[in-house]
Enzyme design. Structure first.
Site, PDB file in Angstrom:
ATOM      1  N   GLU A 150       0.865  -1.178   0.000  1.00  0.00           N
ATOM      2  CA  GLU A 150       0.000   0.000   0.000  1.00  0.00           C
ATOM      3  C   GLU A 150       0.903   1.230   0.000  1.00  0.00           C
ATOM      4  O   GLU A 150       1.732   1.387   0.902  1.00  0.00           O
ATOM      5  CB  GLU A 150      -0.905  -0.006   1.237  1.00  0.00           C
ATOM      6  CG  GLU A 150      -1.916  -1.158   1.232  1.00  0.00           C
ATOM      7  CD  GLU A 150      -2.640  -1.365   2.554  1.00  0.00           C
ATOM      8  OE1 GLU A 150      -3.720  -1.960   2.544  1.00  0.00           O
ATOM      9  OE2 GLU A 150      -2.108  -0.948   3.614  1.00  0.00           O
ATOM     10  N   ASN A 188      -5.834  -3.649   6.469  1.00  0.00           N
ATOM     11  CA  ASN A 188      -6.058  -3.786   7.917  1.00  0.00           C
ATOM     12  C   ASN A 188      -7.392  -3.186   8.342  1.00  0.00           C
ATOM     13  O   ASN A 188      -8.045  -3.703   9.257  1.00  0.00           O
ATOM     14  CB  ASN A 188      -4.909  -3.156   8.704  1.00  0.00           C
ATOM     15  CG  ASN A 188      -3.682  -4.041   8.699  1.00  0.00           C
ATOM     16  OD1 ASN A 188      -3.765  -5.219   8.345  1.00  0.00           O
ATOM     17  ND2 ASN A 188      -2.534  -3.496   9.077  1.00  0.00           N
TER      18      ASN A 188
END
Ligand SMILES: NC(=O)c1ccc[n+]([C@@H]2O[C@H](COP(=O)([O-])OP(=O)(O)OC[C@H]3O[C@@H](n4cnc5c(N)ncnc54)[C@H](O)[C@@H]3O)[C@@H](O)[C@H]2O)c1
Length: 282
Positions: A150, A188
């Site tokens: 990311e 997450n």
């Protein structure tokens, strides 16, 4: 960016260093103590040797990759790096201190990246004078195996820096996904509450870890069940990330359920400690 600095050669830092070495880059790895650096080199050597045994690379390629790794303890030795990826202990003060120093050390065009999972990239960047050169580069564990990175931009990250960071991730053979600096970024933010729900179901529906895993594999097409995944990630790592996200978002699903907090407190960390939801051979 032929020379990359990696700060902290723990689980993530040594994996990131390995990825960069295998992509043909020079890596200056910084650890706080020389023996920690040597332990990281031994880990990288071990994984590359396994790659040789499995025919993924030649012995010459392995030696060449290790030959491009330089270990240092002094942060100022990262001065010649075009990119520094920080993978130190997950603590805001530790990271802010590092970014303030790195910002003074590296050259004008260099990029500074943090591998933080749950801290604010903006708050880390804020310790640097040149905030426009700071991005998040969130690798997944194990970094040499999982393709996703990311690439996180703050409101202050320049377009040029962000584009270069994104292109770098592609160059080292990973799959970048762009996102803004929000708690938990993408994976997450989705996965942590989901895994916490899976743990809650154990008690609510009186299901065994084996059966929750079977349910999600056979009913939802997951490649591995949630309890197996939690053991792999590390129960301690998961609880820590849950606590950090709960603190930021205050969503009850983000909070780690008591069962998994008790496991963390008892040292049942999963694979790495030999026991979590399942027992593992040493
Ligand atoms: N483990 C994961 O699954 C995972 C996944 C993605 C991102 N991350 C992030 O990567 C970073 C590192 O995590 P890890 O799991 O590799 O941790 P780790 O404990 O394996 O390694 C931490 C490193 O930080 C160094 N360190 C400790 N105190 C320091 C200090 N005061 N100054 C400089 N360095 C210091 C240690 O020597 C070690 O190299 C964290 O920000 C974590 O959130 C972890």
């Amino acid at each position: 960016m032929a020379r990359v600095g990696v700060v902290g050669l723990g689980t993530m830092g040594s994996g990131i260093a390995q990825v960069c070495l295998q992509a043909g880059l020079e890596v200056i790895g910084r650890e706080v103590e020389p023996q920690l650096g040597e332990a990281a080199r031994a880990r990288i050597d071990h994984y590359l040797s396994r790659g040789v045994e499995k025919g993924r690379l030649t012995a010459e390629e392995k030696d060449a990759a290790l030959g491009r790794l330089c270990l240092v303890t002094d942060l100022s030795e990262l001065a010649s790096c075009g990119l520094v990826i920080e993978a130190a202990f997950e603590d805001l003060d530790v990271k802010r201190t590092l970014f303030a120093e790195l910002d003074r050390i590296v050259a004008a065009g260099a990029i500074l990246a943090t591998n933080t999972s749950a801290l604010s990239v903006t708050q880390i960047a804020d310790a640097a004078q040149h905030q426009e050169r700071v991005v998040g580069m969130h690798f997944f564990n194990p970094a040499p195996v999982l393709p996703l990175v990311e690439v996180v931009r703050t409101a202050r990250t320049s377009d040029e820096v962000f584009g270069a960071a994104y292109a770098f991730v592609q160059r080292i053979g990973k799959e970048p996904v762009a996102c803004n600096d929000t708690p938990g970024f993408i994976v997450n933010r989705i996965l942590i509450p989901l895994l916490n729900d899976c743990v809650r179901v154990l008690d609510e529906a009186r299901v065994t870890p084996e059966d929750v895993d079977r349910a999600m594999r056979f009913g939802a097409g997951w490649p591995m069940g949630p309890c197996t995944l939690l053991d792999l990630v590390g129960i301690d790592v998961h609880v820590h990330a849950s606590e950090a996200l709960y603190e930021k978002l205050r969503e009850p699903r983000m909070a780690a359920p008591p069962r998994i907090v008790a496991m963390r407190n008892a040292g049942l960390f999963g694979r790495k400690s030999g026991r979590g939801f399942y027992a593992y051979d040493a």
